[in-house]
Each structure stands twice: as C-alpha cells, then as structure tokens.
Design a protein around this motif. Structure first.
Motif, PDB file in Angstrom:
ATOM      1  N   LEU A   1      -8.408   2.539   4.597  1.00 38.55           N
ATOM      2  CA  LEU A   1      -7.723   1.252   4.417  1.00 38.55           C
ATOM      3  C   LEU A   1      -8.324   0.186   5.328  1.00 38.55           C
ATOM      4  O   LEU A   1      -8.531  -0.956   4.909  1.00 38.55           O
ATOM      5  CB  LEU A   1      -6.225   1.433   4.692  1.00 38.55           C
ATOM      6  CG  LEU A   1      -5.330   0.200   4.558  1.00 38.55           C
ATOM      7  CD1 LEU A   1      -5.440  -0.440   3.182  1.00 38.55           C
ATOM      8  CD2 LEU A   1      -3.868   0.564   4.851  1.00 38.55           C
TER       9      LEU A   1
ATOM     10  N   THR B   1       0.814  -1.218   0.000  1.00 37.06           N
ATOM     11  CA  THR B   1       0.000   0.000   0.000  1.00 37.06           C
ATOM     12  C   THR B   1       0.847   1.266   0.000  1.00 37.06           C
ATOM     13  O   THR B   1       0.294   2.371   0.041  1.00 37.06           O
ATOM     14  CB  THR B   1      -0.913   0.035   1.246  1.00 37.06           C
ATOM     15  OG1 THR B   1      -0.073   0.030   2.416  1.00 37.06           O
ATOM     16  CG2 THR B   1      -1.837  -1.163   1.292  1.00 37.06           C
TER      17      THR B   1
ATOM     18  N   ALA C   1      -8.873   0.002  -1.308  1.00 35.21           N
ATOM     19  CA  ALA C   1      -8.515  -1.103  -0.419  1.00 35.21           C
ATOM     20  C   ALA C   1      -9.318  -2.357  -0.768  1.00 35.21           C
ATOM     21  O   ALA C   1      -8.817  -3.474  -0.636  1.00 35.21           O
ATOM     22  CB  ALA C   1      -8.748  -0.703   1.032  1.00 35.21           C
TER      23      ALA C   1
END
Lengths: 347, 347
Positions: B246, B187, B213
């Motif tokens: 996220l 990420t 995400a």
C-alpha cells in the motif's frame, strides 16, 4: 538428487514420476520449467514429450504419453510457457491423449486447466487429475510471528529473476552432500514441481502472505535446515510486498543475496535502478530482525553467466574484498568460493 | 458529510439502510466496522443486533432482524471481525434469522458468505442477497512505480486497529472544510461501506498489492488530494506485506502516523512490542522514498480515548515537544492541535 517435502501437508504431493511436455516449443527461453525439472529433479522425470522440429531437448528420452505411462509415469507436466501464459490450441489434443493414457496433468500457468472444455471433459472421462500449482492452499492462517524450532535460510535478491531459486537449490544440494538434514522449500511454480510441493507465494492473498511462509517451513528438529526459495525484491516497487511477507514469515537465521552484476535497471522498470548488494543486506537485516533478531547475511550469490571464467573469478574476489570478506560465489560455477559460502551458511 | 467515490465503479451500491451485527463480540477492537459505520454513516444505520454480555454498543438502538426489517432496514452488515476474518459458528443462526426476516447480508470478511451451507440455503429460500465486499476487482494490474500527478496522503500506524481509517476520514473532512479538492480512498471493508467504493487491500493477491494501490489513487489535477486509508503496520509480523504494498503503490507525499499510547503489545501478538512513533516515521520515510523521494511525515494522530481531556492535552504537548515540534493531535478531540496537523499536511 532427492528433495523431500516433509511437513507440507497443506499441499497435496504431486503425482510422480513426470513426463515433461515440450509440445511445439523450440526456444529454451519458453521451456524454463522443463529444463529446471530435468536439471534438479531428473530422478522424478521419465522422459519428454515433444513434437517440435528444432530438436530442442532436455536430454531426457523422447516418448509418447502411452509409452511414458507404460514406463511408470504418473503425470504430464506442462514444462513450457508461451507468451501470455496461455495454453496453445495446438497442445490440447496431446494433453487429452495424456489423460487418455492414464496420466494426470500438472500446470503452472495462470489459466486453470479445468477452464478448457476438452480437458475438463477428458478429466471426467478418464479420472486423470487436472492440477494447477499456481492455486495456493485455501486454508492458510494469518501469521503469528511465533519463533519456530529448526534453522532457516532464505535467498533474497537485488531484483526478480536473477537466480534465487537456483541458489537455494544449489545450497540445498551442498547441504545434503555434507549430510546436513535439510529441505528445499519451494515458493514458485518451477520450484514446487521440483520439490513436489510448496506454496506459490505470489498468488497468496496479502493478508496471509506471512502466514503462508510460516506454514511452508514448520517447526523442525534443532539441527534441521529449511532452504527457502526467495521471491521478488524488497526494492522492487511492484513486488516488495511478496518479499516482505516471505521474509517475515520465513524468519530466516541466514540469508544469501542474489545479484546479477550485468543488470543496472530493475527488470521491466526502467525508472528504477537495481540497488547495491549492501543496501539489500542492510534492509533485509533491518526488516528481518522483526521476526528473528539473530538474522545474518551469509554471503552473496553472483550470477556471472554473462562473463568468462577469469573475469567472473576476478569479480567475485573483488566483491568479497569490498564486502569485508563476505563469501561471494556463483553456484553455477561452484568451486572453493561456493564451498566457502556454504560453510558460512552453516556457522 | 459527502464522501465522493469518483473513479471507483467496481462496487455495486449496497442495500441501505443497515442493521449492524455485533454478535457475541465484546471488544471494541474487533468491532471496527460497526463503530465506523455508526459514526461516519449514521444516516444509513437503523440499529444494532447484538447478543454479547459485555454491553458493548455503538449507541444505536438494539433490535432484532425482524424489528429492523419492520423499521425499514434492507441489509444486515457484519460489523465485527475475529482474527483471520472467519465467520464464527455461533453467528450463523442469527445470520439465517436475518435472511428469514427479509434482509440481505453484507460482509467484509475473507470467507465468502455463500461458502457457508446454511447461509447459501437460507439465501436461496428467502431471496436475500449474500454480498461480499472483500472480493477485489478481478483485473488489477501489477505495479509500475510510475509517478502519478496530484497529491497523496496516507495514514500509517504503529499497529492495526488504532485509528488509521478514522484519521483519514477526519483529515478528509477537514480538507473539505478548507475547500481543498480531495477524495477519501477506502482500503478496508468499513471504509468501502462508508465511501461506497474502494479496494480491500488485504484481500488482494500479493503480486498485485502495489498495483491495486496504484489504481486506487489515479492521476489527478495538481492541487487534488487523495486521502488514503492505511492498513496494518510495517512492524506487524502478520500484515507488514499489506502495509508495504500500500505504501509503495500509494507513493504518498505526506503520511500521518497513528498511535495508541495505551497499547504496549501488538494486537493479538503478545510477543511483539508496539514500535515507537519515531521508528514508524523513520521506516515509513525510508521505504516510501522508493516510489516518492519527497515523502514526509506531517504529524501524529494520537488515539487518546483511554485518557481524560487534561491528560490527553498534556500528552499531546509532550509528544509534540519530543518530536521537535511535529503536530500531534487526536482527531476525535479536534481543536487547535488537529487544525495545526491539517495545516502541516497541506504545506
């Protein structure tokens, strides 16, 4: 009414007054921006430009771009959105006419105006600007969490699209009527057009979300209020990041929870229940405390548009009782409930 | 080690091997990318290029771009970041030198390399590519909150830059050693450089943060694990929006809290105390429950790099006792504590 935009030097002031473009749209639901502007910024709107056959109107005088320019208009605002947020091919000749009449064009749609060849060409030919308000400023800093001077109010919600902008505008107007020094701070496209400036928070890159909220409401005199338009909901699994960055960066002293009692499931997310007002009060207080330990809930804005007046009054009283006396009001209905809410904000 | 990147085809292969650029940076906290690459992709790194005076080093041989090119390097990786991800003016001549030496430049910073006139010109002159890995895919959908198949682990933190990527990589490796079917999901820029794919979550527009995400860890077989690199901290006033998007989009079954016991104030934010491990466990569980009601904390990853072995072991035991038996380990030290943490993740 007058909505100042002092302190926003990052976002160029929009050229005003406006001509509102309705085009061929004949349903109110697709002309929300135009109606919002006619309601909250009527002193900045000179007329509407419409060629629909249904008679749909904001109430402003109907005029052509040439007539509007002659009357002092500086820009045409695309006050409509068709499905998918595209620019209809049928609108393009009218938008070209507006540029030729000497107006700039302001759009809150996803597609950049300059990506349409006819508009790009006409803009070059006439010098009229193509302004996409969905594009955030390019030089937003990361957040610092530094406590700023002045006071701040943020509207938050149990979900999206249930009255956070309207509530902030109504509270800002009520503050002005009480001679409170206040600015409305816009975070979405319609709000930005109304205020003449602001930052489209949902279009900001995540790393800068809190930083954007920080520059949206800069240091101010101790008795000055920023009334900040909320976005999304901390309980919305798609948009909570927007809401949290806005909450942290706004560091509100006071928040008002907006709720639609007729909605039980999150908009477009049938698997998700709308949270209770108490859950939103608790979570907003808990998370907001990070950047402002003195955060408090000043009341609830109830969207009672689906009820008659008597039922709405009963519901507001019952909710206020349940919430141990917290003011509960519908800003569209106004009245003593709303005055009580405004008073509680200013405590 | 092998880190698969199945399902992530958005990023072209990066030109390797790398020369790691440290520039004038003299704090490890700002050189995460260089250190991560030196450790997890050392077979792809030929040396480091540094002109700091502190002696900060990844341990790779120090060399100039010309020396690195002669030794076979294909690109210079900007392995440092200052706050906000901007490119320091002091770095630019060195980057131009690298292009002149025949290298491409790879950057994970927010600012596009080509927006710097000197680099754009040198790239045109030399044919060296300017590669921005922080540009996210352009077609990310908004989140849906829909529960996906397969299992997910997310590393979270009491602050930024204290071991979330390292912990995810170490857990992924430990899963692989136990023949658990798992993918490391990157990420951030370093993770993406190591894995060869991923989504730079902090560069995603806020409205699409949870959606990004969601596509990063798609539906998978029931026994498959995605080990997802965490970002920021829910308690960081600048970056909490990234962390929440996220968390919601990852819908983890299991999370591991990363903490640096030597840090008392948030990195770069002296007004903010680092939260306790318990506070992070509680808030992550509370907010994560929205998209995965079964979320649980599997343990704590303690960054004990500032302590000797004996003190570290004592601290881990004491913290585990205090947290009612929750596994507490330092993945850099490994050992039975870390094996116990890995076992608890897989329960």
């Amino acid at each position: 009414m007058n909505i100042s935009s002092t302190g926003l030097t990052k976002y160029p002031a929009l050229p005003q007054p406006y001509l509102l473009f309705l085009g061929d749209v004949d349903q109110t639901g697709y002309a929300k921006t135009a109606f919002g502007l006619a309601q909250w910024a009527d002193d900045k709107c000179i007329g509407e430009y419409s060629f629909n056959k249904s008679g749909l109107t904001t109430g402003l005088p109907r005029m052509t771009p040439t007539e509007a320019a002659r009357a002092g208009a500086k820009s045409l605002v695309i006050g409509v959105a068709n499905q998918g947020g595209r620019i209809s091919a049928a609108w393009i000749p009218s938008l070209v006419d507006a540029l030729k009449a000497g107006l700039s064009i302001i759009s809150g749609l996803h597609i950049p105006l300059s990506s349409i060849p006819e508009l790009a060409q006409a803009s070059r030919d006439t010098g009229g600007a193509l302004i996409d308000i969905r594009r955030p400023p390019s030089d937003i800093p990361v957040g610092t969490g530094r406590k700023r001077s002045g006071r701040r109010l943020l509207t938050v919600g149990t979900d999206c699209a249930l009255g956070k902008k309207y509530t902030a505008l109504a509270i800002h107007r009520a503050f002005a009527e009480r001679n409170v020094n206040a600015d409305f701070r816009a975070t979405g496209q319609t709000g930005i057009m109304i205020a003449g400036g602001g930052i489209p928070m949902d279009a900001v890159v995540s790393d800068f979300e809190a930083g954007a909220a920080e520059i949206l409401s800069p240091d101010a005199p101790a008795d000055h209020w920023d009334v900040i338009e909320g976005q999304g909901s901390l309980f919305n699994p798609a948009y909570a990041a927007v809401s949290l960055g806005l909450l942290h960066g706004s560091q509100p002293d006071v928040f008002v929870v907006c709720h639609d009692p007729s909605r039980s499931r999150m908009l477009g997310l049938e698997d998700y229940a709308v949270p209770s007002i108490e859950e939103v009060i608790d979570l907003t207080s808990q998370l907001g405390r990070l950047t402002n330990p003195d955060i408090r809930c000043a009341g609830v804005s109830l969207n009672t548009s689906s009820m008659d007046s008597k039922a709405a009054t009963r519901l507001m009283a019952r909710e206020s009782d349940r919430l141990v006396g917290l003011p509960v009001a519908d800003p569209i209905r106004g009245g003593p409930q709303f005055e009580r809410l405004v008073t509680n904000c200013l405590l």
